[in-house]
Design a protein around this motif. Structure first.
Motif, PDB file in Angstrom:
ATOM      1  N   THR A  48     -11.926  25.621  14.510  1.00  0.00           N
ATOM      2  CA  THR A  48     -11.374  24.260  14.568  1.00  0.00           C
ATOM      3  C   THR A  48     -12.497  23.231  14.578  1.00  0.00           C
ATOM      4  O   THR A  48     -12.438  22.219  13.860  1.00  0.00           O
ATOM      5  N   LEU A  49     -13.522  23.528  15.364  1.00  0.00           N
ATOM      6  CA  LEU A  49     -14.657  22.602  15.438  1.00  0.00           C
ATOM      7  C   LEU A  49     -15.295  22.447  14.062  1.00  0.00           C
ATOM      8  O   LEU A  49     -15.622  21.342  13.627  1.00  0.00           O
ATOM      9  N   MET A  50     -15.414  23.593  13.370  1.00  0.00           N
ATOM     10  CA  MET A  50     -16.033  23.523  12.059  1.00  0.00           C
ATOM     11  C   MET A  50     -15.173  22.727  11.076  1.00  0.00           C
ATOM     12  O   MET A  50     -15.677  21.930  10.296  1.00  0.00           O
ATOM     13  N   HIS A  51     -13.871  22.931  11.142  1.00  0.00           N
ATOM     14  CA  HIS A  51     -12.967  22.175  10.252  1.00  0.00           C
ATOM     15  C   HIS A  51     -13.078  20.678  10.509  1.00  0.00           C
ATOM     16  O   HIS A  51     -13.011  19.872   9.588  1.00  0.00           O
ATOM     17  N   ILE A  52     -13.251  20.336  11.792  1.00  0.00           N
ATOM     18  CA  ILE A  52     -13.351  18.908  12.111  1.00  0.00           C
ATOM     19  C   ILE A  52     -14.681  18.333  11.608  1.00  0.00           C
ATOM     20  O   ILE A  52     -14.715  17.264  11.011  1.00  0.00           O
ATOM     21  N   ILE A  53     -15.758  19.104  11.802  1.00  0.00           N
ATOM     22  CA  ILE A  53     -17.050  18.630  11.275  1.00  0.00           C
ATOM     23  C   ILE A  53     -16.973  18.497   9.750  1.00  0.00           C
ATOM     24  O   ILE A  53     -17.489  17.558   9.160  1.00  0.00           O
ATOM     25  N   GLY A  54     -16.251  19.439   9.139  1.00  0.00           N
ATOM     26  CA  GLY A  54     -16.176  19.451   7.672  1.00  0.00           C
ATOM     27  C   GLY A  54     -15.130  18.524   7.089  1.00  0.00           C
ATOM     28  O   GLY A  54     -14.848  18.581   5.891  1.00  0.00           O
ATOM     29  N   CYS A  55     -14.530  17.667   7.922  1.00  0.00           N
ATOM     30  CA  CYS A  55     -13.525  16.715   7.451  1.00  0.00           C
ATOM     31  C   CYS A  55     -12.317  17.395   6.808  1.00  0.00           C
ATOM     32  O   CYS A  55     -11.631  16.816   5.965  1.00  0.00           O
ATOM     33  N   LEU A  56     -12.085  18.644   7.169  1.00  0.00           N
ATOM     34  CA  LEU A  56     -10.883  19.318   6.692  1.00  0.00           C
ATOM     35  C   LEU A  56      -9.728  19.042   7.639  1.00  0.00           C
ATOM     36  O   LEU A  56      -8.580  19.243   7.311  1.00  0.00           O
ATOM     37  N   ASP A  57     -10.064  18.613   8.849  1.00  0.00           N
ATOM     38  CA  ASP A  57      -9.064  18.366   9.868  1.00  0.00           C
ATOM     39  C   ASP A  57      -9.528  17.171  10.684  1.00  0.00           C
ATOM     40  O   ASP A  57     -10.721  16.868  10.718  1.00  0.00           O
ATOM     41  N   MET A  58      -8.582  16.477  11.278  1.00  0.00           N
ATOM     42  CA  MET A  58      -8.943  15.331  12.103  1.00  0.00           C
ATOM     43  C   MET A  58      -8.697  15.675  13.574  1.00  0.00           C
ATOM     44  O   MET A  58      -7.743  16.376  13.894  1.00  0.00           O
ATOM     45  N   PRO A  59      -9.567  15.179  14.482  1.00  0.00           N
ATOM     46  CA  PRO A  59      -9.356  15.465  15.899  1.00  0.00           C
ATOM     47  C   PRO A  59      -8.142  14.699  16.427  1.00  0.00           C
ATOM     48  O   PRO A  59      -7.780  13.664  15.882  1.00  0.00           O
ATOM     49  N   SER A  60      -7.525  15.229  17.501  1.00  0.00           N
ATOM     50  CA  SER A  60      -6.420  14.506  18.134  1.00  0.00           C
ATOM     51  C   SER A  60      -6.990  13.300  18.881  1.00  0.00           C
ATOM     52  O   SER A  60      -6.433  12.215  18.863  1.00  0.00           O
ATOM     53  N   VAL A  61      -8.112  13.530  19.555  1.00  0.00           N
ATOM     54  CA  VAL A  61      -8.799  12.462  20.282  1.00  0.00           C
ATOM     55  C   VAL A  61     -10.285  12.614  19.968  1.00  0.00           C
ATOM     56  O   VAL A  61     -10.754  13.715  19.689  1.00  0.00           O
ATOM     57  N   GLY A  62     -11.024  11.538  20.034  1.00  0.00           N
ATOM     58  CA  GLY A  62     -12.467  11.629  19.857  1.00  0.00           C
ATOM     59  C   GLY A  62     -12.935  11.089  18.520  1.00  0.00           C
ATOM     60  O   GLY A  62     -12.124  10.754  17.651  1.00  0.00           O
ATOM     61  N   GLU A  63     -14.244  10.996  18.371  1.00  0.00           N
ATOM     62  CA  GLU A  63     -14.800  10.398  17.164  1.00  0.00           C
ATOM     63  C   GLU A  63     -15.777  11.333  16.486  1.00  0.00           C
ATOM     64  O   GLU A  63     -16.525  12.055  17.141  1.00  0.00           O
ATOM     65  N   VAL A  64     -15.728  11.294  15.164  1.00  0.00           N
ATOM     66  CA  VAL A  64     -16.678  12.057  14.363  1.00  0.00           C
ATOM     67  C   VAL A  64     -17.457  11.057  13.523  1.00  0.00           C
ATOM     68  O   VAL A  64     -16.881  10.163  12.915  1.00  0.00           O
ATOM     69  N   GLU A  65     -18.764  11.203  13.526  1.00  0.00           N
ATOM     70  CA  GLU A  65     -19.569  10.369  12.638  1.00  0.00           C
ATOM     71  C   GLU A  65     -20.416  11.268  11.777  1.00  0.00           C
ATOM     72  O   GLU A  65     -21.061  12.190  12.277  1.00  0.00           O
ATOM     73  N   ILE A  66     -20.424  11.001  10.508  1.00  0.00           N
ATOM     74  CA  ILE A  66     -21.310  11.737   9.620  1.00  0.00           C
ATOM     75  C   ILE A  66     -22.235  10.716   8.984  1.00  0.00           C
ATOM     76  O   ILE A  66     -21.774   9.723   8.397  1.00  0.00           O
ATOM     77  N   GLU A  67     -23.506  10.909   9.149  1.00  0.00           N
ATOM     78  CA  GLU A  67     -24.509   9.919   8.740  1.00  0.00           C
ATOM     79  C   GLU A  67     -24.117   8.541   9.259  1.00  0.00           C
ATOM     80  O   GLU A  67     -24.097   7.558   8.520  1.00  0.00           O
ATOM     81  N   ASN A  68     -23.764   8.496  10.541  1.00  0.00           N
ATOM     82  CA  ASN A  68     -23.390   7.257  11.219  1.00  0.00           C
ATOM     83  C   ASN A  68     -22.139   6.582  10.683  1.00  0.00           C
ATOM     84  O   ASN A  68     -21.896   5.412  10.949  1.00  0.00           O
ATOM     85  N   MET A  69     -21.349   7.341   9.895  1.00  0.00           N
ATOM     86  CA  MET A  69     -20.110   6.763   9.382  1.00  0.00           C
ATOM     87  C   MET A  69     -18.937   7.402  10.113  1.00  0.00           C
ATOM     88  O   MET A  69     -18.743   8.609  10.039  1.00  0.00           O
TER      89      MET A  69
END
Lengths: 228, 417
Positions: A48-69
């Motif tokens: 699940t963590l990998m899917h979220i990092i890979g933008c295949l899935d979105m977290p229920s709560v929390g923020e993901v930034e990739i290259e500060n985006m």
């Protein structure tokens, strides 16, 4: 500076009638050029963590930034573009397209980025050459061994020259020798080309190739160790 | 990019060769049936029109009793009604553009003949009043008069008759003998050889009348008809427009001339109208039949949709992978739509070829077994239309499965076993 930043990631999903708490507040920052191994028993939330990092899935709560985006406000198309350009996926079951040759599979991600045919073919051939499968480029996946297939899928992950390679149990279906070859290849991508590699595994031998090992249990990071 | 998607789809279709062909066959059967039937319909229309044109001639105008009802709720309705038109042919001849005019009247008469041995033979036979210009100017209409014995009727003949082959045999007469028509004596001057079958049939079709040319027909001079059967005039006049005249305009002029002479209740029919009428009729019938054949195509389309759904299910992982490597929803949608359209299109091509072959075969068979010359109904609009239609069937069948594929969430795709 961190390439990937995760803040307080929580993920719940419905599986039948039960709510699965896959991740319960994960904070993680991954630097450019690192190899990070994510370990943990089944059901610990690593996929699940990998899917979220890979933008295949979105977290229920929390923020993901990739290259500060931040990715939470992105649309389907934009997420697809990030997956296509910035991230390369390597799967446990290879997931090559059976109707395409090795070269066709490597060229596939470039189609979605509107890269011209001649350019695609050339780059795909180069990538296959680089991982030592130059002579197998016209073979279909079912004509290749497991180790070869996984190397083709690494070449495919490299197609659009992404910054991040996400590998989910990349050696899970391979014998130890092929597994070692795959891991050496990933290591080389990090050392020579500065790629950030995130490997999900429960195999300590695989984790041994990493700069940093993160252990998950029940959706939380319980251990983080840096290797030198 | 669409080109790349096309090749992706093509590769998938080729990889699942057996299933793809089985699916395509469903479309092929439908398109074959529709194309064959429509093509036969077009061929039939062409055949009938060509026959009518051969007999009737494009420059001929039919003048008959008729109505032209103006119904506000519908188009103008026209149609012939029974009844004689009592006009002198010269009235029509006044119209400058008319180069020939001939009345034609057919009745059934009681014919009697007393043989040499005194035994009488009698029967009812069709009697046609022959006008001289009918023979000289409307030869195609009335057909060749292949005289087997004796001579043709000539201008100035009065109580003379020529007989069809069969009626001459029945009455056992030869030229020179005398027969009674409705109790009046006529001298037989000639016997006609048997008519070709298609001439008889086409004659009926052209005139919209009972077939008037049979081997049992008796021809007498037109002027005699009034004397024998009573009433003046004829139910049908044929007028011929001069070469390079617009037939419709000439018909209009004739109408005006007749109206000025106080003759009304007249219907003028040109070749154009007849062929349109035939076209409409044949079109309705063949569209209806092709519509029934379309059910086969519907079944083919459903089969295609089923295959596409199966394909989406089977390739759930593949869809997930494509999304993981950067495919957008619309890309996936395109790939699947192209795939189903491609199968529809291939089915269309094969179906069109088979359908046309079938229609050519039917035409050859008719010539061979029934000696009926059916013209080929192969037309560009039919082929292009069928091709576009098969593409459309493919696209429609693929719409829902492709939508489902495109909406698939990548994570769910990976979870799918």
């Amino acid at each position: 500076m961190s390439l990937v930043k995760l803040r307080n990631i929580t993920k719940e999903y419905q599986l039948g009638k039960t709510v699965v708490h896959a991740l319960r507040g994960v904070d993680l920052a991954i630097d450019a050029g690192e190899i990070v191994a994510i370990m943990g028993p089944s059901g610990s939330g690593k996929s699940t963590l990998m899917h979220i990092i890979g933008c295949l899935d979105m977290p229920s709560v929390g923020e993901v930034e990739i290259e500060n985006m931040p990715t939470d406000s992105l649309r389907e198309r934009q997420l697809a573009t990030i997956r296509g350009r910035k991230i390369g996926f390597v799967f446990q079951t290879f997931n090559l397209v059976a109707s395409l040759t090795a070269q066709g599979n490597v060229a596939l991600p470039m189609i979605f980025q509107k890269i011209k045919r001649t350019q695609r073919t050339q780059r795909a051939a180069e990538l296959l050459e680089k991982i030592g499968l130059g002579d197998r480029k016209n073979h279909h996946p079912n004509e290749l061994s497991g180790g070869e297939r996984q190397r083709v899928s690494i070449a495919r992950a490299m197609a659009n020259d992404p910054d991040i390679i996400l590998a989910d149990e990349p050696t899970g279906n391979l014998d130890s020798e092929s597994g070692a070859t795959v891991m050496r290849t990933l290591r080389r991508l990090s050392d020579e080309e500065g790629k950030t590699v995130i490997v999900v595994t429960h195999n300590p031998e695989v984790a041994a190739y990493a700069d940093r090992v993160i252990t998950l249990r029940d959706g939380k990071i319980i251990k983080e160790e840096r290797r030198d | 990019m669409i080109k790349d998607f096309f090749f992706l789809a093509l590769k998938t279709v080729r990889q699942r060769r057996l299933r793809s062909w089985l699916t395509v066959i469903g479309v092929v059967i439908g398109i074959t049936a529709v194309v064959a039937l429509l093509s036969l319909g077009i061929g039939l229309e062409r055949t009938i029109i060509a026959q009518v044109e051969g007999i009737f001639g494009v420059d001929t105008i039919m003048i008959m009793r008729g109505v032209e009802e103006r119904d506000p709720r519908r188009d103008t309705r026209r149609g012939p009604v029974p009844g004689l038109i009592d006009i002198e042919p010269d009235l029509v001849r006044q119209v400058e553009e008319v180069v020939a005019i001939a009345p034609i009247r057919s009745e059934t008469g009681l014919i009697r003949r007393v043989a040499e041995n005194g035994v009488p033979v009698s029967g009812f036979f069709p009697v046609i009043g022959l006008y001289s210009e009918m023979v000289t100017e409307f030869r195609a209409f009335i057909g060749e008069f292949p005289i087997a014995a004796g001579r043709m009727l000539i201008v100035g003949d009065e109580r003379k008759a020529i007989l069809g082959y069969a009626v001459a045999q029945r009455l056992a007469v030869t030229p020179g003998k005398t027969i009674e028509i409705e109790g009046q004596s006529f001298q037989v001057v000639g016997i006609i050889e048997t008519y070709p079958e298609e001439m008889k049939a086409a004659m009926g079709a052209a005139a919209g009348l009972e077939p008037i040319l049979t081997d049992e027909t008796i021809f007498i001079p037109f002027a005699m008809m009034e004397e024998i059967f009573g009433d003046a005039g004829a139910p049908l006049f044929l007028a011929k427009a001069g070469e390079r005249e617009d037939v419709v305009i000439v018909a209009e002029r004739i109408n005006t001339a007749l109206a000025e002479a106080g003759v009304d209740g007249i219907l003028l029919v040109t070749f154009e109208e007849i062929s349109q009428g035939i076209g409409t009729m044949v079109n309705i019938v063949s569209s209806f039949v092709a519509g029934l054949a379309g059910i086969a195509l519907l079944v083919g389309g459903v089969g295609l949709m089923n295959t596409m759904y199966t394909s989406v299910l089977e390739r759930t992982r593949e869809i997930g992978v494509m999304k993981a490597v950067g495919a957008q929803n619309r890309h996936i949608l395109s790939i699947f739509l192209i795939e189903s359209s491609l199968m529809g299109f291939i089915g269309g091509i094969v179906g069109i070829i088979l359908g046309l072959l079938l229609s050519v075969g039917a035409s050859l068979a008719m010539r061979h077994f029934w000696e009926f010359e059916l013209l080929l109904g192969i037309s560009a609009p039919l082929i292009i239309g069928a091709l576009l239609f098969s593409l459309l069937v493919g696209a429609i069948a693929g719409m829902l499965p492709a939508r489902r594929a495109s909406k698939l969430r990548p994570v769910e795709a990976f979870r799918y076993e």
